[in-house]
Design an enzyme around this catalytic site. Structure first.
Site, PDB file in Angstrom:
ATOM      1  NE  ARG A 116      -3.275  -2.357   2.789  1.00  0.00           N
ATOM      2  CZ  ARG A 116      -3.301  -2.905   3.990  1.00  0.00           C
ATOM      3  NH1 ARG A 116      -2.918  -2.210   5.045  1.00  0.00           N
ATOM      4  NH2 ARG A 116      -3.702  -4.149   4.157  1.00  0.00           N
ATOM      5  CG  ASP A 153     -11.305  -5.235   1.601  1.00  0.00           C
ATOM      6  OD1 ASP A 153     -11.750  -4.188   2.094  1.00  0.00           O
ATOM      7  OD2 ASP A 153     -11.610  -5.631   0.459  1.00  0.00           O
ATOM      8  CD  GLU A 154      -3.909  -7.170   6.555  1.00  0.00           C
ATOM      9  OE1 GLU A 154      -3.094  -7.631   7.374  1.00  0.00           O
ATOM     10  OE2 GLU A 154      -3.676  -6.170   5.841  1.00  0.00           O
ATOM     11  N   GLY A 155      -8.827  -6.897   7.673  1.00  0.00           N
ATOM     12  CA  GLY A 155      -9.466  -7.088   8.967  1.00  0.00           C
ATOM     13  C   GLY A 155     -10.669  -8.016   8.886  1.00  0.00           C
ATOM     14  CB  ALA A 158      -8.061 -11.112  10.328  1.00  0.00           C
TER      15      ALA A 158
END
Length: 427
Positions: A116, A153-155, A158
């Site tokens: 990023r 989105d990563e959160g 997860a």
């Protein structure tokens, strides 16, 4: 004698039938290859998906994992080196996926915080696509499989992985009983949970296993283990180069070299001071009702209040509490007050007092031990005496990785259709 033989035969038939039922409840394994392109390395993960006829959630297992340093962003200006790097990753994946299934096995490359921050990330993605479209890649692939994953989105991924491993998707548990996730990597930190109140915006509608979940997720860039020293340098010296900067969060006389994203190099010299460090980190920490426009994925993303659920703190969150023995009686629940106390006691030493085995990460552990209570209390709103936070990176021996969540969503989407497995962002 005849009775004994009949009994034995009957038992064998029952065992055979049971084994047949177990085998028939699963269909042929499918694979998915995910390259987690992080800030300091790329992690190859090969997942196996087995459809289970007795459950609406497929069984997904991590089949293989291997780490490839450095981060893929290191090759953003060198396509030749990038090709060699990706070829090595692909060759490892080829050892795991059967040849006859390679063409039907999807390969995804998902960049996280490290990518990023790359200035010319579009060019990097273009170069990655060019390499993966080459004959060196036998896996199913199209250009949309390469993406820089937004932190939020990563959160969410997860959060999906955590609750899958906890077995929450396999039951009809209420949404309010689903666990929350606290995640920290080298460049960013994430929080995701199902809030008690309904959100009008800034949330996600997650469709998974025939259910809809409203999930709040937020990511803060440059608040990971490598990002925090950069923020300290920038706070002390704007746009400076080759300067020696005092660091109240590092062990006294320790020397830490920091490379800014601009390429400038600076050096932090430790002079640990508990009060000064806490004050500095409090001023640098993200505010839950406002995000730094340069580093945060969403501006003014107001966080809902923390619900009365368990949160699991994973990845680098589990380092400092273990090093400084900051747990409640069950040795899993974080004790924030004890973390502050033990960090202070251990980090007021001179770096020369630390044995060679633990010297390399001593100041990093001190910084994490100081930053965690600030982030969890000041930014997220956990009370200092909370008993809600479980510190672990594994559930039943299996790693809580966002890539598992991504694999579940992608494989689920292939099986059921996008309506059942998708993430919709609210605006």
């Amino acid at each position: 004698m005849m009775y004994t033989k009949l009994t034995t035969m009957f038992a064998l038939i029952l065992v055979t039938m049971a084994l047949f039922n177990i085998a028939s409840s699963h269909t042929k394994s499918n694979y998915v290859v995910i390259v987690d392109a992080g800030g300091s390395s790329s992690k190859l993960r090969v997942y196996t998906c087995v459809k289970n006829k007795h459950s609406h959630v497929s069984d997904v297992e991590l089949n293989f994992t291997k780490t490839f340093p450095p981060g893929i962003s290191s090759f953003h200006n060198n396509e030749t080196a990038l090709k060699i790097y990706l070829k090595n990753i692909i060759e490892e994946a080829k050892k795991i996926v059967p040849e006859e299934q390679m063409k039907s096995t999807s390969l995804y490359l998902m960049g996280t915080a490290g990518m990023r921050l790359v200035p010319d990330k579009d060019k990097l993605i273009e170069n990655i696509n060019r390499v993966l479209e080459d004959s060196i890649n036998p896996f199913h692939y199209n250009s949309s499989n390469v993406k820089i994953l937004p932190g939020r989105d990563e959160g969410v991924y997860a959060w999906v992985a955590l609750n899958y491993l906890l077995g929450n998707f396999h039951s009809n548990k209420s949404h309010s009983s689903f666990a929350g996730i606290l995640e920290m990597g080298s460049r960013s930190t994430q929080i995701a949970f199902t809030p008690e109140e309904t959100m009008s915006k800034k949330g996600f509608d997650v469709y998974f296993a025939s259910r809809k979940f409203e999930v709040y997720s937020q990511s803060y860039l440059q608040y990971g283990t490598e990002g925090l020293p950069i923020r300290i340098v920038q706070d002390r010296c704007k746009n400076c180069k080759d300067q020696l900067i005092k660091d109240s969060c590092a062990m006294t006389d320790d020397i830490i070299n920091v490379t800014l994203d601009s390429g400038n190099h600076n050096t932090l010299k430790g002079h640990f001071n508990f009060s000064s460090c806490e004050s500095l980190l409090t001023s640098l920490a993200p505010k839950k009702d406002h995000c730094d426009p340069h580093f945060c994925a969403v501006v003014n993303a107001i966080q809902p209040s923390i619900p009365k659920i368990k949160f699991y703190a994973t990845q680098t969150f589990d380092i400092a509490p273990k090093v400084f023995h900051a747990f409640m009686s069950d040795n899993e629940t974080l004790d924030m007050n004890l973390l502050k106390k033990n960090t202070k006691r251990n980090c007021e030493k001179n770096i020369a007092e630390i044995d060679a085995k633990h010297k390399k990460f001593a100041s990093s552990n001190c910084l994490l031990g100081m930053f965690m209570p600030v982030l969890l209390n000041k930014t997220y709103g956990f009370p200092m005496d909370t008993n809600q936070i479980i510190v672990t990176s594994k559930i039943h021996g299996k790693s809580i990785d966002w890539s598992l969540g991504a694999a579940l969503m992608e494989l689920g989407a292939q099986e059921k259709g996008r309506h059942s497995y998708r993430v919709d962002k609210r605006r």
